[in-house]
Design an enzyme around this catalytic site. Sequence first.
Site, short mmCIF file in Angstrom:
data_model
loop_
_atom_site.label_atom_id
_atom_site.label_comp_id
_atom_site.label_asym_id
_atom_site.label_seq_id
_atom_site.Cartn_x
_atom_site.Cartn_y
_atom_site.Cartn_z
N LYS A 1 -0.20 -6.72 -4.83
CA LYS A 1 -0.58 -8.08 -5.22
C LYS A 1 0.55 -8.83 -5.92
CE LYS A 1 -5.29 -6.76 -6.24
NZ LYS A 1 -6.30 -6.65 -7.26
N GLY B 1 0.85 -1.20 0.00
CA GLY B 1 0.00 0.00 0.00
C GLY B 1 0.87 1.23 0.00
N ASP C 1 1.35 1.77 9.42
CA ASP C 1 0.97 1.03 10.63
C ASP C 1 2.06 1.05 11.70
OD1 ASP C 1 -1.19 0.38 9.07
OD2 ASP C 1 -0.46 -1.61 8.54
N GLU D 1 -8.91 -0.85 13.02
CA GLU D 1 -9.70 -1.75 12.15
C GLU D 1 -9.60 -3.23 12.58
OE1 GLU D 1 -7.98 -1.13 8.27
OE2 GLU D 1 -6.00 -1.80 8.91
N GLY E 1 6.66 -2.61 2.84
CA GLY E 1 6.39 -3.19 4.15
C GLY E 1 6.83 -4.64 4.18
N ASP E 2 6.29 -5.40 5.13
CA ASP E 2 6.80 -6.77 5.33
C ASP E 2 6.64 -7.68 4.10
OD1 ASP E 2 4.12 -6.56 5.87
OD2 ASP E 2 4.35 -6.97 8.00
N GLN F 1 -6.28 8.60 5.51
CA GLN F 1 -5.10 8.55 6.38
C GLN F 1 -3.79 8.44 5.62
OE1 GLN F 1 -6.17 5.74 9.95
NE2 GLN F 1 -7.65 5.45 8.33
O1 F6P Z 1 -0.65 -1.65 5.89
C1 F6P Z 1 -1.06 -0.38 5.56
C2 F6P Z 1 -2.54 -0.30 5.40
O2 F6P Z 1 -2.86 1.03 5.14
C3 F6P Z 1 -3.32 -0.88 6.59
O3 F6P Z 1 -3.38 -0.01 7.67
C4 F6P Z 1 -4.64 -1.19 5.93
O4 F6P Z 1 -5.32 -2.23 6.56
C5 F6P Z 1 -4.24 -1.65 4.58
O5 F6P Z 1 -2.98 -1.08 4.30
C6 F6P Z 1 -5.23 -1.27 3.52
O6 F6P Z 1 -4.78 -1.71 2.29
P1 F6P Z 1 -5.47 -1.37 0.91
O7 F6P Z 1 -4.58 -0.40 0.21
O8 F6P Z 1 -5.53 -2.67 0.20
O9 F6P Z 1 -6.82 -0.80 1.18
#
Ligand code: F6P
Length: 370
Positions: free
Chosen positions: A76, A13, A141, A236, A116-117, A288
């Site tokens: 993905k 993300g 996060d 969430e 990220g991870d 956010q």
């Molecule tokens: O890991 C970052 C994050 O923004 C999370 O806080 C959230 O659950 C997720 O990515 C949302 O991902 P997407 O971009 O698929 O909506």
Amino acid sequence: MKKKKIAILTGGGDAPGLNAVIYSVVRACHNMMDCEIIGYKFGYRGLYNNDFMPLTLETTSGILHKGGTMLYNSNKDNLFDYTVVENGVSVKKDVSHVGVDNMKKEGVDVLVVLGGDGTLTSARDFSRMGVNVIGVPKTIDNDLGATEITFGFDTAVNIVTENLGRLHTTAESHHRVIVVEVMGRSAGWIALHSGIAGSADVILIPEIPYSMEKVAEKINERNARGKRFSIVVVTEGAKEKGGSAIVSKVVDDSPDPNRFGGVAEYIANRLEKLVDNEVRHCVLGHIQRGGETSAADRLLSARYGTRAAELIKEGKFGNMVALISGNMAQVPLDEVIGDAKISTSGDKLVDPKGELVRVAKSLGISFADA
Ligand code: F6P
């Protein structure tokens, strides 16, 4: 010395600060060495399709403050488990060698991976295949254990805090309770930091399972002393005692298929039966991650980007840039990720007995726990 060819990609993300890291890597590398820099588009998908753009001082000019990523993102496209169509049928395959071949074809010496991870797991695996990789940790996060703070977190906390202020005035006018859902997956950092800074009355985080009755108790206690409105901030991925997190969507071809969502609405509906107030919910969602990057995140990104360039110059590959004891350092990607095949859930969680939880409690904020 031969001109170095450096490639950058952003995966997972998006997070505010990605552009600032790209900006900084490009400038720091040009200052430190003779180099050419390209950026693969849409993360590892661009590496697979050999789809890239030049990253020069000109093409990256003016992006420092902007959220998002000029290289686009995908959460993905794991090349070690990639969906390809063979004879009209979609199958999962390890196509990482295509990425390696593309880098060889373009003469890429170093791959800088911002992610990220999940994204860094692939970075570790490319490093194990002999690619010169530098990782830069990204996630709003803030749940990556190997570094003290990830860029994007501060911006997200500022956005949530500002919005809690807005929600306070409308909640107070109507004597309502507003349940605000924030991001963070299974880590409560965003809710905890913004809940304290934004004067929430209740903070619900995944690390501390909540009781609905305790949430109501706090609101009723406020009502009794004339504070006839309340703000509840919920991560969430928060869970009710004995329950589990609410998943709104499953994205099958993502390394982390579960998308959380719906907990604020669930709580609002249940809570309305236990308190005198009207209860509404608000999901801040991708707001956010959008807009301008905070000053602190721009600074952190500039530090990460510069350290990444230093590691390239020093030939210290297979590492992730990290903030340790306030200083820029690096940690081997092998240590950051370990041996997990796909590492998708962050490992740095809020300590229910930690200082910030104690601070919040001492300010009168409820976690709706025992
Ligand atoms: O890991 C970052 C994050 O923004 C999370 O806080 C959230 O659950 C997720 O990515 C949302 O991902 P997407 O971009 O698929 O909506």
